[in-house]
Design an enzyme around this catalytic site. Structure first.
Site, PDB file in Angstrom:
ATOM      1  N   GLU A 181       0.798  -1.227   0.000  1.00 41.88           N
ATOM      2  CA  GLU A 181       0.000   0.000   0.000  1.00 41.88           C
ATOM      3  C   GLU A 181       0.834   1.283   0.000  1.00 41.88           C
ATOM      4  O   GLU A 181       0.780   2.065   0.964  1.00 41.88           O
ATOM      5  CB  GLU A 181      -0.963   0.012   1.192  1.00 41.88           C
ATOM      6  CG  GLU A 181      -1.937  -1.132   1.173  1.00 41.88           C
ATOM      7  CD  GLU A 181      -3.060  -0.981   2.205  1.00 41.88           C
ATOM      8  OE1 GLU A 181      -3.068   0.001   2.949  1.00 41.88           O
ATOM      9  OE2 GLU A 181      -3.938  -1.855   2.231  1.00 41.88           O
ATOM     10  N   GLU A 214      -5.036  -8.645   0.395  1.00 45.78           N
ATOM     11  CA  GLU A 214      -5.670  -8.380   1.693  1.00 45.78           C
ATOM     12  C   GLU A 214      -7.165  -8.174   1.523  1.00 45.78           C
ATOM     13  O   GLU A 214      -7.599  -7.496   0.581  1.00 45.78           O
ATOM     14  CB  GLU A 214      -5.136  -7.097   2.348  1.00 45.78           C
ATOM     15  CG  GLU A 214      -3.848  -7.257   3.082  1.00 45.78           C
ATOM     16  CD  GLU A 214      -3.408  -5.967   3.780  1.00 45.78           C
ATOM     17  OE1 GLU A 214      -4.267  -5.205   4.259  1.00 45.78           O
ATOM     18  OE2 GLU A 214      -2.189  -5.755   3.844  1.00 45.78           O
TER      19      GLU A 214
HETATM   20  C1  BGC Z   1      -2.821  -2.655   5.864  1.00 43.58           C
HETATM   21  C2  BGC Z   1      -2.738  -3.457   7.130  1.00 43.58           C
HETATM   22  C3  BGC Z   1      -3.891  -3.072   8.047  1.00 43.58           C
HETATM   23  C4  BGC Z   1      -5.179  -3.409   7.348  1.00 43.58           C
HETATM   24  C5  BGC Z   1      -6.434  -3.129   8.155  1.00 43.58           C
HETATM   25  C6  BGC Z   1      -4.214  -2.469   5.335  1.00 43.58           C
HETATM   26  O1  BGC Z   1      -4.380  -1.140   4.972  1.00 43.58           O
HETATM   27  O2  BGC Z   1      -1.971  -3.184   4.891  1.00 43.58           O
HETATM   28  O3  BGC Z   1      -1.496  -3.283   7.708  1.00 43.58           O
HETATM   29  O4  BGC Z   1      -3.816  -3.679   9.282  1.00 43.58           O
HETATM   30  O5  BGC Z   1      -5.281  -2.679   6.153  1.00 43.58           O
HETATM   31  O6  BGC Z   1      -6.604  -1.788   8.408  1.00 43.58           O
END
Ligand code: BGC
Length: 451
Positions: A163, A356
């Site tokens: 990110e 993610e």
């Molecule tokens: C990030 C993580 C974070 C997750 C939840 C993402 O933006 O890569 O490090 O914990 O979102 O907020």
């Protein structure tokens, strides 16, 4: 219908959020260690100094992954643990920790996907200007070389940056994240350029020094939009247009960070809009930035839903009362996994991996000693069903990483948000597999058939 043969089911974490041992075994300081020392910047002044204590409990954690049937594990390496000053002297104990972790994963047949940088920037380099320093991409390449020399005999899968939008936006422009500086917008664009260059040099370093054929990707995030009504063509058009749009005075969008990598240049619309704020760069820079990668990783959680008014203006639609919001006050939006995967695949023609996706929740231990989290199961069921639809329509999605394997330090929110499939008691460090963990195990076992 199942997902494709070979589809990879995984979980994600990052070093600062789970490891702890922040001051142990020769690790250097990161900007997050420093931020956590400033009163009032993190929820209840909590820190990642111990967090899940994964540094000492990694064997237990890998065993839980094995029990859940996890096939791939996305973890990150702490740059200052390996290179305490960011460059120069290597910390053998830091290197050794990741050697032991990688071996443990492989022993249990879990494939590591390693993110090289997930926000815990070395403080020493930050003091030299961080991503604004013209040498910053060479520093990153030097670190990547250390990773290749030490781990690439066993690790095939690499993710350069997590990110960049987030760490450049909050770290360099809007001030509420770790680096704490507020430069002019032109400097933010310069930092962004150096970050892209760092990505490109990292890719070249992997290709040159990996001891096996490596698979390299990248995990951006972005401002995402979906159609309010999927059956209305103008809504679909509006959402696609917004997803690929560039807005004034912000680099929190998708294509600023993707077009240079996949098409070899910044989007024209943005170059015009940013005009004099644009950094100077050479054709050679763009060549480095666009060094070919193997897939596009996407971190996708939520999206705005939009429609068009009668004059063709894009309008954001309100959520219906009682909409399913997460504990971070963001609306759940399962459609994003379908539209996001589809549009980015159409635009760049690269395989997609969801690097993610997950849900913050208010989980707690019930009287029966278990952690019941039906909301997370429902969240994941809806999102994965939407992803399945994209796969069914021919989008080449190769894998999915749930965020997160276990509850952890959620940056400025400290420990107040729980994202894990595994509950962590931050007093005893006991781990408890949540209901969603067992449910995800079944999803993996059936390759998504139960969805
Ligand atoms: C990030 C993580 C974070 C997750 C939840 C993402 O933006 O890569 O490090 O914990 O979102 O907020």
């Amino acid at each position: 219908m199942e997902f494709s043969k070979g589809f990879k089911w995984g979980v994600s974490t990052s070093a600062y959020q789970i490891e702890g041992a922040a001051l142990e075994d020769g690790k250097g300081l990161s900007i997050w260690d420093m931020k956590c020392r400033q009163p009032g910047l993190v929820f209840e002044n909590q820190t990642g100094e111990i967090t899940c204590d994964h540094y000492h409990r990694y064997k237990e954690d890998v065993k839980i992954m094995k029990d859940l049937g996890i096939q791939v594990y996305r973890m990150s390496i702490s740059w200052p643990r390996v290179l305490p000053q960011g460059v120069g002297e290597i910390n053998p104990k830091g290197v050794d920790f990741y050697n032991r972790l990688i071996d443990e994963l492989l022993k249990h047949n879990i494939e590591p996907f390693i993110t090289m940088f997930h926000w815990d920037y070395p403080q020493k380099l930050y003091e030299k200007g961080g991503w604004l320093n013209p040498d910053s991409s060479n520093w990153f390449a030097e670190y990547v070389r250390v990773l290749m020399d030490n781990y690439s005999d066993r690790v095939k899968n690499w993710i350069t940056l997590n990110e960049p939008q987030a760490f450049v936006r909050w770290g360099h422009y809007e001030l509420n994240d770790a680096s704490g500086i507020k430069p002019a917008f032109s400097e933010t664009l310069l930092a962004a350029h150096n970050v892209l260059l760092s990505h490109g040099k990292a890719v070249q370093t992997v290709r040159q020094y990996s001891k096996q054929d490596a698979i390299v990707g990248y995990a951006p995030v972005g401002d995402l939009y979906v159609p309010y009504d999927e059956d209305v063509a103008t809504d679909v058009e509006a959402a696609k247009k917004e997803t690929f749009s560039i807005k004034p005075l912000t680099v929190f969008n998708s294509i600023w960070w993707m077009d240079p990598i996949f098409n070899g240049n910044y989007p024209e619309e943005g170059r015009k809009l940013y005009g004099e704020d644009m950094p100077e760069y050479s054709d050679e820079d763009m060549k480095i930035i666009s060094s070919p990668i193997d897939y596009l990783g996407l971190n996708m959680y939520s999206a705005k839903h939009v429609s068009q008014d009668k004059d063709g203006n894009v309008i954001e639609m309100p959520r219906e009362p009682g909409h399913f919001y997460t504990h971070m006050d963001s609306p759940t939006e399962p459609k994003v996994l379908y539209w996001g995967s589809k549009w980015f695949y159409d635009r760049y023609k690269k395989p997609i991996i969801i690097t993610e996706n997950g849900m913050p929740n208010m989980d707690c231990v019930s009287a029966d000693g278990c952690v019941h989290d039906p909301q997370r199961i429902e969240f994941l069921r809806r999102y994965l069903t939407s992803l399945k639809k994209a796969c069914k329509e021919g989008v080449d999605v190769r894998g999915y990483f749930q965020w997160s394997f276990m509850d952890n330090f959620e940056w400025s929110h400290g420990f107040s948000k729980r994202f894990g499939l595994v509950y962590v008691d931050y007093t005893t460090r006991q781990r408890i597999i949540k209901d969603s963990g067992y449910w995800y195990k079944d999803v993996i076992r059936t390759n998504g058939k139960i969805l």
